[in-house]
Scaffold this active site. Sequence first.
Site, mmCIF file in Angstrom:
data_model
loop_
_atom_site.group_PDB
_atom_site.id
_atom_site.type_symbol
_atom_site.label_atom_id
_atom_site.label_comp_id
_atom_site.label_asym_id
_atom_site.label_seq_id
_atom_site.Cartn_x
_atom_site.Cartn_y
_atom_site.Cartn_z
ATOM 1 N N GLU A 89 45.359 40.884 31.479
ATOM 2 C CA GLU A 89 44.242 40.961 32.441
ATOM 3 C C GLU A 89 44.752 41.269 33.842
ATOM 4 O O GLU A 89 44.269 40.718 34.829
ATOM 5 C CB GLU A 89 43.474 39.635 32.453
ATOM 6 C CG GLU A 89 42.966 39.211 31.078
ATOM 7 C CD GLU A 89 42.088 37.971 31.085
ATOM 8 O OE1 GLU A 89 41.072 37.980 30.374
ATOM 9 O OE2 GLU A 89 42.403 37.007 31.792
ATOM 10 N N CYS A 112 34.117 32.464 31.707
ATOM 11 C CA CYS A 112 34.265 32.419 33.160
ATOM 12 C C CYS A 112 33.275 33.339 33.860
ATOM 13 O O CYS A 112 32.787 33.036 34.946
ATOM 14 C CB CYS A 112 35.694 32.774 33.568
ATOM 15 S SG CYS A 112 36.297 34.302 32.849
#
Lengths: 647, 647
Positions: A314, A407
């Site tokens: 990521e 998230c």
Amino acid sequence: MTQTSQRHGGPIRLTASSTTGLRPAKAGEITGGLWADRRRINREVSIPGGWNRLHQAGNFHNLELAAGRSTGDYVNDLPFLDSDVYKWLEAVGWAFADPALSSALADRLRQQLGETERLLRDAQQPDGYLDSHFQVRFPGERFVQLQWGHELYCAGHLIQAAVALHRTTGDLDLLEVARRVADLVVDTFGTEPGKVDGVCGHPEIETALVELYRETGAESYLERARYFVDRRGHGLLGEGRFGRHYWQDHVPVRDAPSVEGHAVRQLYLLAGVADVYMETGDASLLHPLERLWAEMVTSKTYLTGGIGAHHSDEAFGDPYELPNERSYCETCAAIASIMFSWRMLMITGESKYADLMERTLYNGFLAGLSLDGQRYIYANPLQVREGHMARGTDGDYQRVEWFHCACCPPNVMRTLASLQHYVLLSSEARAVLHQYMAGRYAASVAGGEVWMEVTTDYPWDDTVTIRITRAPAGRWELALRVPHWAQQPTLSVNGTAVDSGPTDGWWVVGREWNDGDEVVLVLPLEPRFTVADQRLDAARGAVAVEYGPLVYCLEAVDNPGHRLDDLTVDTAVAPEVVSVDGPLGGVAIIRTAGRVRPRAGASWWPYRPAGEPAGDEPGESVPLTGVPYYTWGNREPGAMRIWVPTA
Amino acid sequence: MTQTSQRHGGPIRLTASSTTGLRPAKAGEITGGLWADRRRINREVSIPGGWNRLHQAGNFHNLELAAGRSTGDYVNDLPFLDSDVYKWLEAVGWAFADPALSSALADRLRQQLGETERLLRDAQQPDGYLDSHFQVRFPGERFVQLQWGHELYCAGHLIQAAVALHRTTGDLDLLEVARRVADLVVDTFGTEPGKVDGVCGHPEIETALVELYRETGAESYLERARYFVDRRGHGLLGEGRFGRHYWQDHVPVRDAPSVEGHAVRQLYLLAGVADVYMETGDASLLHPLERLWAEMVTSKTYLTGGIGAHHSDEAFGDPYELPNERSYCETCAAIASIMFSWRMLMITGESKYADLMERTLYNGFLAGLSLDGQRYIYANPLQVREGHMARGTDGDYQRVEWFHCACCPPNVMRTLASLQHYVLLSSEARAVLHQYMAGRYAASVAGGEVWMEVTTDYPWDDTVTIRITRAPAGRWELALRVPHWAQQPTLSVNGTAVDSGPTDGWWVVGREWNDGDEVVLVLPLEPRFTVADQRLDAARGAVAVEYGPLVYCLEAVDNPGHRLDDLTVDTAVAPEVVSVDGPLGGVAIIRTAGRVRPRAGASWWPYRPAGEPAGDEPGESVPLTGVPYYTWGNREPGAMRIWVPTA
């Protein structure tokens, strides 16, 4: 509106001693247009749905375990499930300041808030510790799994939620819980003997502690935020699976030449560093902030404002490493970028920061949420190949109702719920309108509060009308941002053209203003072809269509009968807006001239000598239909692309 | 050579009833040139080093735990460490057939083999079970963690090692261990009541059981291999983190339209399916094999022959999703591709399979090993950006001495150690020379054994001389592959030009041959520019340089003073070979004409309206120096790229 007009009810309430060029607005309300609609969906669908999702996903269950109210195992293998609850609470907090919140919904949210506060109080341990993952799975173990434990990350989101609620409602209950957590953090961490000298594997506590300092005035929070900034980058976290870059521990921020590692971690950190700079005036932090923003934007940002090229970690890729199909562009990273740019805008007053905010808001961020407000996407690709969605090889590219690692959804909620604060800023000398969203806004200049009403259907219409509804006495300036893409903008005050023109992205009008003065800014909207730096390999020989702040894309559903992979665009014919209605409801549809490349012949090998005919030249003409990128993936699943090769 | 000439001492010893168009050679020996050198390094450095690495990495320790000889914990969190030992054993097995193996080294390897065999016998349980991970960490737990347990994968590599040793040395000790494991697998798995109906999360057992069937004649192994092929694709493994595609359980192979999921898993499976087809003649498997190979090569294979675009799941991407910086191209996947293509070549006799083998051998595979044979690379990028290596953000792109997950190194070893078998094939009617490596080879045709001596400095020289050293009586054909890149090849027999020319990639000469007949094939070598299908975004507007079977790349070390990112190539000037010496030792260096694009100006945003000057046009002329891709990363670390934009 009047109720909240005397206190700043949004993120970043600067202190009297803050070091910034611009300060947040005093009040804001978005009353119409695209963003009012998105905020309505957020308020009526997403936030109420969040309560249910957080119960279904086990987040509340975990806190009930910590509170001794329930039995069973911690649900989910991720340690940071509490943070999803906190981000949702923060969204609830901001939502309370929304005049459009119905009283029925306000009652329901107030009840859910009360329940949650009681739960958190019950779960919190006598010394203030609160983290369901460690309380349930590793009782007594605290602040030792700093790499992956996310304890300070969760604490930070709790603090932000408490600050939001306090700012909008004066709620002290959650603030008390959060302060006890924060005090424990302050007492636990430090370089003093007996303390834990460490940082969290995921930045977030830094910005939160500064916000708590702003809300309470307690300097210990600011000091500890500064400590976390200073101590990061010294290898305290060790190597880990993805290297030190991943958790921003590879180099002290003052020495960092480039944004690196996990994109959300990098930008949450930089937002926190900006906060520390604003409140301490520590000049050694300013140049690194400017340098890192510039490095990120010049070579590591997609056209959509999305950031983070790698799926596996990521993370940011190398400079100009921006592949389209594998653009990770996490929705949370777009949010973090907006947070960072907004702070830089306040610090420096430079328009480029607002330009990137706008681009990211309308594209990389907004694509993260379905039009109906019920589904979210984690990674935001710039290109989806034919058959990808049907094969289901990568769930990343489909909006879903919730995630195992959730998230993004509450992060979208809290951002939309506080969006009215991201429109207007001010200094002693000027009110700075940097985003164009229909609504009412107020900011302080030296002479007093400026109130204004903005009327516009931007980005669908080119005209922004600003009526000064309350003008303090004396001379002050109104600064309006002229986006970097805008050609030949015009400005008039009370019907008289202003010829001065913009400078460095701002069109500034200084005068003695009267109530009722009307300013009209026109940012002519023409669809345009955009090309990329030649170093961006995946965009070489291709163009994108943009329209105002919007990036456009082709979707298979609008271009039936052909594979998007086979289409090219003819840039000799100007793109045009063909409709402002359509299945997506009022968005501008753009048509361009294209060609269909016939599929290549029977060769088994897709490479050939240069100069040898490809067997796939020109092909028949076909019109190409584009839609705003943020609307993609809301109809039947299929291929999508932003960059289209030229014929 | 003579000792091994009567038995086939390499992978795939077909049975009398095998269904193939071509059969493996009877014998082979590579005596000179690039591959002899690579094999010498493999024999003298890599394989002996493997013994030490496997001890340092804990692989032997784990087996000692299982044997009750040692105490402690299983080392490493991966369950398949045994397989690294087995692949190394397989390499040792093939190495014993290498006439160039020194007697001192042979003695050492024999001793290490003996030690290992004793260890494995001690570790093996009374019923045949042998898997150190489960014996140590989950005693008594067997064949229940099929998703990630890798028990059948490890068993498969043990079987392949035992088969290799038996074929080259007649060793029965390891074969006995492997047969007991295989018998347990046969008894355990199946659809019958009381059996485990399941497949392994990582294919490998399929090809191994067929090889064991070929070696022993026991049909139960073939039947069980067929069972594993038939049962895969029915969702027996569940979803898992990366979806069913990852472990090749999303669709039965007969129905699969495309290669999907984890690249090594996909191609190990297809190699196994090809093996099952060869030995059963099950026609329903042939078309899927051809279709999947074609789909893979047409749209999911890099110029280097590398496959697998994704880092996160080591998987195939979508068709034409082949980004250069993030090309995963695992070395093991290149090996698996060679295994698959070789089987397809045998089955069909079509030259394209040999073409891809060659391309993969010289590029995607060979890059996986450092020139000194001491370091390995896991992912093989086609582009490394400036500063990437120095930042150390991604260890994947550096050759290192060993890996936490060390599947690639012993896989390279076993491939190089058996490479002489990948040169010559035959049918009743013809001997088929499909790779050009200096050496001596033998194959059977109807009339008896054909022996030939190949003399060439290919790929550095364009001439391949084949001397028939033993010609069976009667008419038979010699078929020589003409690679798809070769322009205007010529052929002569005993000095007389043959005019027939190649058909479908084969130049076939049928006649009555005599001992001493000499065939000279010339494959003119000119450096050439290659372009890609326009759907390959990252190669659009760019060319690669190729030379014979070699793909070339620019390395920063050879192009000092400029960032590779700033260079363009001028295709109006033909590339030329400028040196056959140099720091890399005898490889052809290629020079092309290029330009340096000045760095763009001060814009903070790397995108601009189409038609607006880029501020980075033409730039000064500069010569560009390219080296074979397989040699990259053997000098000082730096940027590298294969595809270079055109000026």
